[in-house]
Scaffold this motif. Structure first.
Motif, PDB file in Angstrom:
ATOM      1  N   MET A 158       0.852  -1.178   0.000  1.00  0.00           N
ATOM      2  CA  MET A 158       0.000   0.000   0.000  1.00  0.00           C
ATOM      3  C   MET A 158       0.897   1.240   0.000  1.00  0.00           C
ATOM      4  O   MET A 158       1.965   1.243   0.589  1.00  0.00           O
ATOM      5  CB  MET A 158      -0.914  -0.034   1.216  1.00  0.00           C
ATOM      6  CG  MET A 158      -1.892   1.109   1.332  1.00  0.00           C
ATOM      7  SD  MET A 158      -3.126   1.333   0.042  1.00  0.00           S
ATOM      8  CE  MET A 158      -4.235   0.007   0.324  1.00  0.00           C
ATOM      9  N   THR A 159       0.422   2.273  -0.628  1.00  0.00           N
ATOM     10  CA  THR A 159       1.159   3.521  -0.737  1.00  0.00           C
ATOM     11  C   THR A 159       0.928   4.380   0.502  1.00  0.00           C
ATOM     12  O   THR A 159      -0.191   4.527   0.964  1.00  0.00           O
ATOM     13  CB  THR A 159       0.676   4.299  -1.982  1.00  0.00           C
ATOM     14  OG1 THR A 159       0.869   3.470  -3.114  1.00  0.00           O
ATOM     15  CG2 THR A 159       1.433   5.585  -2.158  1.00  0.00           C
ATOM     16  N   SER A 160       1.986   4.959   1.010  1.00  0.00           N
ATOM     17  CA  SER A 160       1.902   5.852   2.165  1.00  0.00           C
ATOM     18  C   SER A 160       2.243   7.268   1.705  1.00  0.00           C
ATOM     19  O   SER A 160       3.196   7.475   0.962  1.00  0.00           O
ATOM     20  CB  SER A 160       2.901   5.391   3.232  1.00  0.00           C
ATOM     21  OG  SER A 160       2.897   6.265   4.326  1.00  0.00           O
ATOM     22  N   GLU A 189      -2.369   5.804   4.384  1.00  0.00           N
ATOM     23  CA  GLU A 189      -2.151   4.889   3.275  1.00  0.00           C
ATOM     24  C   GLU A 189      -3.283   4.992   2.272  1.00  0.00           C
ATOM     25  O   GLU A 189      -4.451   5.129   2.647  1.00  0.00           O
ATOM     26  CB  GLU A 189      -2.029   3.456   3.781  1.00  0.00           C
ATOM     27  CG  GLU A 189      -0.786   3.245   4.605  1.00  0.00           C
ATOM     28  CD  GLU A 189      -0.576   1.803   5.004  1.00  0.00           C
ATOM     29  OE1 GLU A 189      -1.464   0.961   4.748  1.00  0.00           O
ATOM     30  OE2 GLU A 189       0.476   1.517   5.577  1.00  0.00           O
ATOM     31  N   GLY A 190      -2.916   4.962   0.995  1.00  0.00           N
ATOM     32  CA  GLY A 190      -3.880   4.996  -0.092  1.00  0.00           C
ATOM     33  C   GLY A 190      -3.150   5.191  -1.397  1.00  0.00           C
ATOM     34  O   GLY A 190      -2.103   5.838  -1.444  1.00  0.00           O
ATOM     35  N   THR A 204      -4.625   6.498  -4.257  1.00  0.00           N
ATOM     36  CA  THR A 204      -5.151   7.628  -5.024  1.00  0.00           C
ATOM     37  C   THR A 204      -5.497   8.772  -4.069  1.00  0.00           C
ATOM     38  O   THR A 204      -5.589   8.581  -2.850  1.00  0.00           O
ATOM     39  CB  THR A 204      -6.430   7.253  -5.803  1.00  0.00           C
ATOM     40  OG1 THR A 204      -7.471   6.957  -4.856  1.00  0.00           O
ATOM     41  CG2 THR A 204      -6.202   6.074  -6.739  1.00  0.00           C
ATOM     42  N   GLU A 227      -8.668   7.859  -2.128  1.00  0.00           N
ATOM     43  CA  GLU A 227      -8.443   6.911  -1.039  1.00  0.00           C
ATOM     44  C   GLU A 227      -7.832   7.613   0.164  1.00  0.00           C
ATOM     45  O   GLU A 227      -8.212   7.348   1.310  1.00  0.00           O
ATOM     46  CB  GLU A 227      -7.526   5.774  -1.499  1.00  0.00           C
ATOM     47  CG  GLU A 227      -8.182   4.796  -2.433  1.00  0.00           C
ATOM     48  CD  GLU A 227      -7.242   3.695  -2.895  1.00  0.00           C
ATOM     49  OE1 GLU A 227      -6.144   3.537  -2.320  1.00  0.00           O
ATOM     50  OE2 GLU A 227      -7.612   2.978  -3.845  1.00  0.00           O
ATOM     51  N   LEU A 228      -6.891   8.501  -0.078  1.00  0.00           N
ATOM     52  CA  LEU A 228      -6.242   9.213   1.031  1.00  0.00           C
ATOM     53  C   LEU A 228      -7.201  10.163   1.732  1.00  0.00           C
ATOM     54  O   LEU A 228      -7.212  10.240   2.962  1.00  0.00           O
ATOM     55  CB  LEU A 228      -5.012   9.950   0.525  1.00  0.00           C
ATOM     56  CG  LEU A 228      -3.832   9.035   0.196  1.00  0.00           C
ATOM     57  CD1 LEU A 228      -2.820   9.758  -0.677  1.00  0.00           C
ATOM     58  CD2 LEU A 228      -3.183   8.528   1.469  1.00  0.00           C
ATOM     59  N   ARG A 243     -10.489   9.940   1.878  1.00  0.00           N
ATOM     60  CA  ARG A 243     -11.468   9.150   2.627  1.00  0.00           C
ATOM     61  C   ARG A 243     -10.829   8.557   3.888  1.00  0.00           C
ATOM     62  O   ARG A 243     -11.460   8.499   4.948  1.00  0.00           O
ATOM     63  CB  ARG A 243     -12.083   8.081   1.734  1.00  0.00           C
ATOM     64  CG  ARG A 243     -13.056   8.692   0.703  1.00  0.00           C
ATOM     65  CD  ARG A 243     -13.802   7.642  -0.094  1.00  0.00           C
ATOM     66  NE  ARG A 243     -12.946   6.910  -1.029  1.00  0.00           N
ATOM     67  CZ  ARG A 243     -12.620   7.335  -2.252  1.00  0.00           C
ATOM     68  NH1 ARG A 243     -13.066   8.489  -2.699  1.00  0.00           N
ATOM     69  NH2 ARG A 243     -11.851   6.598  -3.033  1.00  0.00           N
ATOM     70  N   ALA A 244      -9.559   8.155   3.797  1.00  0.00           N
ATOM     71  CA  ALA A 244      -8.848   7.660   4.984  1.00  0.00           C
ATOM     72  C   ALA A 244      -8.704   8.771   6.018  1.00  0.00           C
ATOM     73  O   ALA A 244      -8.835   8.534   7.219  1.00  0.00           O
ATOM     74  CB  ALA A 244      -7.480   7.109   4.589  1.00  0.00           C
ATOM     75  N   ASP A 282      -3.286   9.149  -9.208  1.00  0.00           N
ATOM     76  CA  ASP A 282      -2.394   8.233  -8.501  1.00  0.00           C
ATOM     77  C   ASP A 282      -1.470   8.996  -7.569  1.00  0.00           C
ATOM     78  O   ASP A 282      -1.078  10.129  -7.848  1.00  0.00           O
ATOM     79  CB  ASP A 282      -1.540   7.440  -9.495  1.00  0.00           C
ATOM     80  CG  ASP A 282      -2.360   6.435 -10.282  1.00  0.00           C
ATOM     81  OD1 ASP A 282      -3.360   5.916  -9.737  1.00  0.00           O
ATOM     82  OD2 ASP A 282      -2.010   6.174 -11.439  1.00  0.00           O
TER      83      ASP A 282
END
Length: 97
Positions: free
Chosen positions: A1-3, A25-26, A28, A31-32, A34-35, A76
């Motif tokens: 997963m991307t940090s 982590e996310g 896109t 994703e980030l 929403r996290a 991304d």
């Protein structure tokens, strides 16, 4: 997963325990963000609108480039990237004193 590290503007820090940045982590931008809302629920509705889109008066930059021009929420994010959230600022009367 991307940090990635999300840098928060002063007006939003109060909703994140005073932190000026958080690492999440996310893969896109979406994703980030929403996290970020999951980790700091008091932010809900301040960056993303009720449809899950970035509010029109908020800009998100990924490593200095505006995400709107690079895929928006689907842009991304590389591992180690820095996201900066910038709400529009308005004010002043336009008159000189």
């Amino acid at each position: 997963m991307t940090s990635a590290t999300l840098r928060l503007p002063t007006p939003l820090r109060a909703f994140c325990g005073g932190q000026d940045e958080v690492t999440l982590e996310g893969a896109t931008v979406g994703e980030l963000l929403r996290a970020l809302e999951r980790e700091h629920p008091d932010l809900r509705g301040r960056i993303l609108d009720e449809n899950g889109e970035v509010r029109r008066f908020v800009n998100v930059f990924v490593d200095g480039a505006n995400a709107r021009g690079n895929g928006g929420l689907d842009a991304d994010v590389r591992d180690g990237s820095q996201l900066t959230i910038v709400p529009a600022v308005a004010g002043g009367s336009g008159r000189s004193r």
